[in-house]
Design a protein around this motif. Structure first.
Motif, PDB file in Angstrom:
ATOM      1  N   TYR A  43       4.196   9.995   4.720  1.00  0.00           N
ATOM      2  CA  TYR A  43       4.240   9.455   3.264  1.00  0.00           C
ATOM      3  C   TYR A  43       5.609  10.131   2.523  1.00  0.00           C
ATOM      4  CZ  TYR A  43      -0.281   7.915   3.428  1.00  0.00           C
ATOM      5  OH  TYR A  43      -1.773   7.315   3.863  1.00  0.00           O
ATOM      6  N   THR A  44       6.292   9.346   1.621  1.00  0.00           N
ATOM      7  CA  THR A  44       7.163   9.754   0.961  1.00  0.00           C
ATOM      8  C   THR A  44       6.935   9.804  -0.463  1.00  0.00           C
ATOM      9  OG1 THR A  44       8.208   7.759   0.476  1.00  0.00           O
ATOM     10  CG2 THR A  44       8.901   8.662   2.409  1.00  0.00           C
TER      11      THR A  44
ATOM     12  N   ASP B  22       8.022   7.979  -2.622  1.00  0.00           N
ATOM     13  CA  ASP B  22       7.569   6.438  -3.253  1.00  0.00           C
ATOM     14  C   ASP B  22       5.987   6.067  -2.963  1.00  0.00           C
ATOM     15  OD1 ASP B  22      10.306   6.329  -3.993  1.00  0.00           O
ATOM     16  OD2 ASP B  22      10.894   5.180  -2.012  1.00  0.00           O
ATOM     17  N   HIS B  23       5.522   6.784  -2.034  1.00  0.00           N
ATOM     18  CA  HIS B  23       3.937   6.472  -1.810  1.00  0.00           C
ATOM     19  C   HIS B  23       2.952   7.033  -2.957  1.00  0.00           C
ATOM     20  CE1 HIS B  23       5.795   5.512   2.254  1.00  0.00           C
ATOM     21  NE2 HIS B  23       5.000   4.449   2.287  1.00  0.00           N
TER      22      HIS B  23
ATOM     23  N   ARG C  68      -1.791   3.985  -0.406  1.00  0.00           N
ATOM     24  CA  ARG C  68      -0.888   5.072  -1.285  1.00  0.00           C
ATOM     25  C   ARG C  68      -1.603   6.389  -1.324  1.00  0.00           C
ATOM     26  NH1 ARG C  68       1.881   1.982  -5.080  1.00  0.00           N
ATOM     27  NH2 ARG C  68       3.145   3.998  -5.728  1.00  0.00           N
TER      28      ARG C  68
ATOM     29  N   ASP D 283      -6.016  10.546  -0.391  1.00  0.00           N
ATOM     30  CA  ASP D 283      -5.720   9.117  -0.547  1.00  0.00           C
ATOM     31  C   ASP D 283      -6.468   8.562  -1.682  1.00  0.00           C
ATOM     32  OD1 ASP D 283      -8.809   8.951  -0.145  1.00  0.00           O
ATOM     33  OD2 ASP D 283      -8.586   8.336   1.891  1.00  0.00           O
TER      34      ASP D 283
ATOM     35  N   ARG E  83      -5.786   4.117   2.035  1.00  0.00           N
ATOM     36  CA  ARG E  83      -4.615   4.758   2.737  1.00  0.00           C
ATOM     37  C   ARG E  83      -3.156   4.052   2.344  1.00  0.00           C
ATOM     38  NH1 ARG E  83      -6.259   8.678   6.612  1.00  0.00           N
ATOM     39  NH2 ARG E  83      -8.115   9.598   5.717  1.00  0.00           N
TER      40      ARG E  83
END
Length: 389
Positions: free
Chosen positions: A132-133, A135-136, A75, A93, A73
């Motif tokens: 999350y964004t 960037d993740h 990223r 994930d 999880r």
């Protein structure tokens, strides 16, 4: 994995991706690396968040040893399945577990810009709901219903994708999300999804998609085989004697797709009183007991079996999986395939050959797209680059 690869942080991560917690001592024993080197590699992966401490191992008399394990999880990846008449985007994930998704009827003929906008908007909706964004996002996998030059992610002369020829899909996505973007033919990603989720231990598999068209994804020696230019598995345009005079949308005559695809069956079963347009309508007819539809699907299985007989002789797979819309009538379609392949192939090739409907079913493509992205994001080379190596 060779010794030089396993000595890197990325190589160590490949060992840990099975999810089993291990101590530093155990990792040193497995890899042959020194304890200081193992500690350094673990610290690097901890800094990236890709591994995490877990519950201590049972004590053997002294102080319990701290264990570490893969952190799936840390990223997420985006997976997109673009079909001829549908689109689906999912967030998974790093183990490929589906976390959220959105789907919609969409015509691939609307063009690439509209499709890219839809994918990016879907991501903007799904990611925040999961905490999350952008960037993740560690990677993005996309499947499209046409031939793809895998090295560039560009569709090449796709027959049912007007406006998509050589469109730079990765560049369009990376303009908004800075992550690796992998694009492949939809049948290839279905083969990956089927293999990774449903056939553990299988190394030689052919996945056949029977829907509006017909295609195959080829796994040999555990590796997806795309061929010299990404066209491996294009069995829909193999000539079939029975179809010699039947025109195919590709411009030739006699292709198996011209008589055995869902689109061809819909055309053949249509009458002035009953117009059939989609493969799903053919399946619905068969499930309702329509004799003509059942016979047509069974014959399509036999026709596909003729082509697969040659594939069995050439590749000697252990497993043939039938997927796509028409596999929803698997009892008829697969029966036709088995009838011909088992009768016409040599016993050595078929003694242990399994011919079965898809187990991943409607999830095969989205799971395969996720797996494509995960493998790229977590490759030893990518991890080394993330560490500035």
């Amino acid at each position: 994995m060779n010794g030089s690869a396993i000595s890197t942080a990325g190589g160590l991560l490949q060992l840990l991706r099975d999810g089993r917690p291990r101590t530093r001592a155990k990792l040193a024993q497995i890899t042959g690396l020194s304890r200081p080197t193992i500690t350094q590699r673990i610290d690097q992966l901890l800094d990236l968040g890709l591994i995490a401490p877990v519950e201590d191992a049972a004590s053997t008399g002294g102080r319990p040893s701290s264990q570490i394990a893969f952190n799936p999880r840390a990223r997420v990846v985006l997976a997109a399945d673009l079909g001829a008449l549908h689109a689906r985007v999912a967030v998974t994930d790093l183990d490929g577990e589906l976390l959220a998704e959105v789907s919609s009827p969409r015509d691939i003929a609307e063009g690439p810009e509209a499709a890219m906008t839809w994918i990016l908007r879907a991501a903007q909706t799904l990611l925040p709901d999961l905490g999350y964004t952008a960037d993740h996002v560690a990677g993005i996998g996309i499947g499209v219903p046409g031939p793809v030059e895998f090295s560039t992610g560009r569709p090449i002369n796709p027959p049912i994708m007007p406006g998509w020829d050589r469109f730079d899909i990765p560049a369009a996505i990376r303009a908004e999300i800075d992550a690796p973007v992998l694009v492949d033919n939809d049948v290839n990603i279905m083969a990956l999804g089927e293999l990774s989720t449903s056939w553990p231990g299988v190394t030689d598999l052919i996945f056949v998609k029977v829907a509006s068209g017909i295609g195959a994804g080829v796994i040999s020696g555990g590796t997806l085989r795309r061929g010299a230019h990404g066209a491996a598995g294009d069995i829909g345009h193999v000539a079939l004697a029975r179809a010699a005079d039947t025109p195919c949308p590709c411009g030739n005559r006699g292709c198996i797709e011209a008589v055995a695809s869902g689109r061809a069956l819909a055309r053949a079963l249509s009458t002035p009183e009953r117009r059939i347009e989609r493969p799903s309508e053919v399946v619905a007819l068969a499930k309702s007991g329509d004799v003509a539809a059942i016979q047509a699907i069974r014959q399509a299985g036999r026709d596909i079996g003729e082509v697969l007989t040659a594939c069995v002789s050439l590749m000697n797979p252990s497993t043939i999986v039938i997927g796509g819309t028409m596999a929803q009538a698997a009892e008829h379609l697969v029966a036709g395939v088995r009838e011909v392949v088992y009768a016409r192939s040599i016993p050595l090739s078929t003694e242990h050959l399994t011919i079965a409907p898809s187990r991943a079913a409607a999830n095969a493509a989205i799971l395969g797209a996720a797996q494509l992205a995960i493998d790229a994001a977590l490759s030893p080379e990518r991890i080394t680059a993330a560490l500035g190596g």
